[in-house]
Scaffold this motif. Structure first.
Motif, short mmCIF file in Angstrom:
data_model
loop_
_atom_site.label_atom_id
_atom_site.label_comp_id
_atom_site.label_asym_id
_atom_site.label_seq_id
_atom_site.Cartn_x
_atom_site.Cartn_y
_atom_site.Cartn_z
N ASN A 233 26.03 -0.20 5.44
CA ASN A 233 25.60 -1.94 6.37
C ASN A 233 24.93 -1.85 7.13
OD1 ASN A 233 26.65 -0.34 8.12
ND2 ASN A 233 28.53 -1.52 7.61
N THR A 234 23.76 -1.75 7.02
CA THR A 234 22.88 -1.91 7.84
C THR A 234 21.43 -2.06 7.06
OG1 THR A 234 21.90 0.55 8.05
CG2 THR A 234 23.74 -1.01 9.68
N SER A 235 20.38 -2.50 7.34
CA SER A 235 19.16 -2.26 6.18
C SER A 235 17.98 -1.09 6.80
CB SER A 235 18.37 -3.58 6.60
OG SER A 235 18.08 -3.72 7.99
N THR A 236 17.31 -0.79 6.13
CA THR A 236 16.81 0.61 6.56
C THR A 236 15.49 0.49 6.17
OG1 THR A 236 16.22 2.75 6.38
CG2 THR A 236 17.50 1.64 4.22
N ILE A 237 13.93 0.64 6.76
CA ILE A 237 12.75 0.77 6.30
C ILE A 237 12.49 2.35 6.00
CG2 ILE A 237 9.93 0.42 7.37
CD1 ILE A 237 11.11 -2.24 8.49
N TYR A 238 11.78 2.18 4.24
CA TYR A 238 11.62 3.89 4.46
C TYR A 238 10.68 3.58 3.74
CZ TYR A 238 11.39 8.37 3.53
OH TYR A 238 11.54 10.03 3.12
N GLN A 239 9.05 4.45 4.14
CA GLN A 239 8.02 5.00 3.39
C GLN A 239 7.29 2.91 2.81
OE1 GLN A 239 7.96 5.79 -0.42
NE2 GLN A 239 7.94 8.07 0.65
N GLY A 240 7.06 1.93 4.02
CA GLY A 240 7.00 0.17 3.95
C GLY A 240 7.49 -0.39 3.67
N THR A 241 9.20 -0.05 3.01
CA THR A 241 9.88 -0.98 2.21
C THR A 241 11.21 -1.34 2.79
OG1 THR A 241 8.38 -0.95 -0.34
CG2 THR A 241 10.63 -1.95 0.27
N THR A 242 11.94 -2.49 3.32
CA THR A 242 12.58 -3.07 3.68
C THR A 242 14.18 -2.83 2.50
OG1 THR A 242 12.35 -3.86 5.56
CG2 THR A 242 13.40 -4.26 5.11
N PHE A 243 14.80 -1.99 3.09
CA PHE A 243 16.58 -2.06 1.75
C PHE A 243 17.53 -2.69 2.77
CE2 PHE A 243 13.55 1.00 0.56
CZ PHE A 243 13.48 1.08 -0.68
N ASP A 244 17.90 -3.46 1.72
CA ASP A 244 19.99 -3.89 2.13
C ASP A 244 19.93 -3.58 1.21
OD1 ASP A 244 19.12 -5.60 5.38
OD2 ASP A 244 17.41 -6.57 3.86
N SER A 245 21.58 -3.57 1.46
CA SER A 245 23.13 -3.36 0.69
C SER A 245 22.93 -2.44 0.28
CB SER A 245 23.23 -4.99 -0.33
OG SER A 245 22.84 -6.05 0.90
N ILE A 246 22.63 -0.91 0.85
CA ILE A 246 21.93 -0.15 -0.23
C ILE A 246 23.77 0.74 -0.59
CG2 ILE A 246 21.55 2.41 -0.43
CD1 ILE A 246 19.20 1.54 1.12
N ARG A 247 23.66 1.13 -1.85
CA ARG A 247 25.38 1.80 -2.00
C ARG A 247 25.47 2.57 -3.84
NH1 ARG A 247 28.64 1.31 -6.42
NH2 ARG A 247 31.30 0.91 -6.01
N PHE A 248 25.75 3.77 -2.69
CA PHE A 248 25.01 5.20 -3.60
C PHE A 248 26.80 5.64 -4.53
CE2 PHE A 248 22.16 6.49 -0.52
CZ PHE A 248 21.10 5.52 -1.51
#
Length: 371
Positions: A233-248
């Motif tokens: 439920n948080t966004s994250t920046i990895y390798q310069g890209t912003t990700f939201d709503s990650i679900r695994f």
């Protein structure tokens, strides 16, 4: 006059975080700003009788380099820096950024080349063979991420970075003991029902030694024990890209389905190597002064009431055998203002809605760490 808070931080880093000894060699690795702190560190290291080294990095130049990087070129660059790292006893990484998205348009194959070759060689050696600490520096871009003025963010920054880490370390010990006795962990919350084992993998407390700001206890799941679903439920920046709503979705440890606002790029990262789809770290955040995410991992992973569940490489101190060029700390907050949630150790509720509820762990709740 130099900000006294910078001098205090330099002393904390040199004497508490990495405990520099006379005659040792210390690499100060500067990204973005942080030159004032680097100068203070150089003076403090000399005071100890040790030898400071420094390196200045520029993300915009790294981007230009990566765009046309070949495998042979990367191998030469990585080995050059690896040889220098082998001669260091200690490492201080000051991580600032004038543009957090500077690497966003570097092609995935070039970022993979960088992660696999440079990261695996240079920083794996640094993690396993030096006493190290990594910290952020409060550049204006960080203030923007935090949605604060630069001055207000600087005040916040120094508050969270100079908490009473000795008090925190003492309060962490019962949680370490609990985790070392635990087999099954279950985490429930909105969009999340996850189970895994941490049996036999050590729990490590982090109270100002390797990260500034700090405040987490970490271990790793048994590599193939993870099952269920996890929605961050948080966004994250990895390798310069912003990700939201990650679900695994997990099956026998492996991420078998991954979605987000940018599912294609997410899966490209998870396909970096075999280990990128397995989890290398499970950690619980407890910093009493960090409450909300700001798209900066070193801050977000310490949020009180949070945990992070990390695709990729495991740390040597809590090793579940997973190897990867990736180590991606993604955070879920379980306080009521983020939807709540529960954490169970061997069927016993130990934390509810971000607050520890068992008697032996109450000292880790924010009001007690700040008392």
């Amino acid at each position: 006059m130099r900000d006294q808070r910078i001098l205090q931080m330099a002393r904390q880093l040199v004497h508490h975080s990495i405990s520099v000894q006379k005659g040792e060699h210390v690499l100060i690795d500067v990204f973005g700003g942080g030159r004032d702190l680097a100068r203070a560190l150089i003076a403090e290291i000399y005071q100890v009788g040790a030898y400071p080294h420094f390196n200045l990095n520029d993300q915009s130049l790294l981007r230009a380099q990566l765009l046309n990087m070949t495998a042979e070129h990367m191998d030469r660059m990585a080995h050059f820096d690896y040889e220098r790292m082998k001669k260091m006893d200690c490492y201080i990484g000051i991580r600032g950024s004038f543009n957090i998205n500077e690497l966003a348009d570097v092609p995935a194959d070039k970022m993979k080349l960088y992660s696999e070759n440079y990261g695996n060689l240079v920083h794996t050696h640094r993690v396993n063979h030096t006493r190290w600490v990594i910290m952020r520096w409060p550049d204006p871009s960080m203030a923007q991420l935090a949605k604060m003025s630069t001055e207000a963010f600087e005040d916040f920054y120094f508050n969270v970075c100079t908490v009473d880490y000795q008090r925190m370390e003492k309060a962490m010990q019962p949680l370490v003991d609990r985790m070392n006795r635990t087999d099954e962990v279950r985490i429930k919350g909105p969009g999340t029902d996850l189970t895994f084992s941490i049996k036999g993998i050590p729990a490590i407390k982090c109270a100002g030694e390797c990260n500034i700001p700090d405040g987490e206890v970490y271990t790793a799941p048994v590599r193939e024990s993870v099952n269920g679903v996890l929605t961050y439920n948080t966004s994250t920046i990895y390798q310069g890209t912003t990700f939201d709503s990650i679900r695994f979705e997990f099956e026998n440890g492996k991420i078998i389905k991954a979605t987000s606002n940018n599912s294609q790029r997410l899966n490209e990262i998870l396909d970096t190597d075999e280990g990128a789809r397995y989890i290398g770290e499970f950690a619980i955040g407890v910093n009493p002064d960090i409450h909300h995410p700001m798209n900066d991992t070193l801050f977000d992973e310490k949020i009180n009431g949070s945990f992070h569940f990390t695709p990729g490489r495991a740390y040597e101190e809590a090793n579940n055998g997973n190897k990867s060029a990736i180590h991606w700390d993604i955070v879920n907050i379980q306080r009521p203002d983020y939807g709540g949630g529960e954490m169970y150790f061997d069927g016993e509720l130990v934390r509810k809605d971000g607050m520890f509820v068992s008697e032996d762990l109450l000292a880790l709740n924010p009001e007690n760490l700040k008392a």
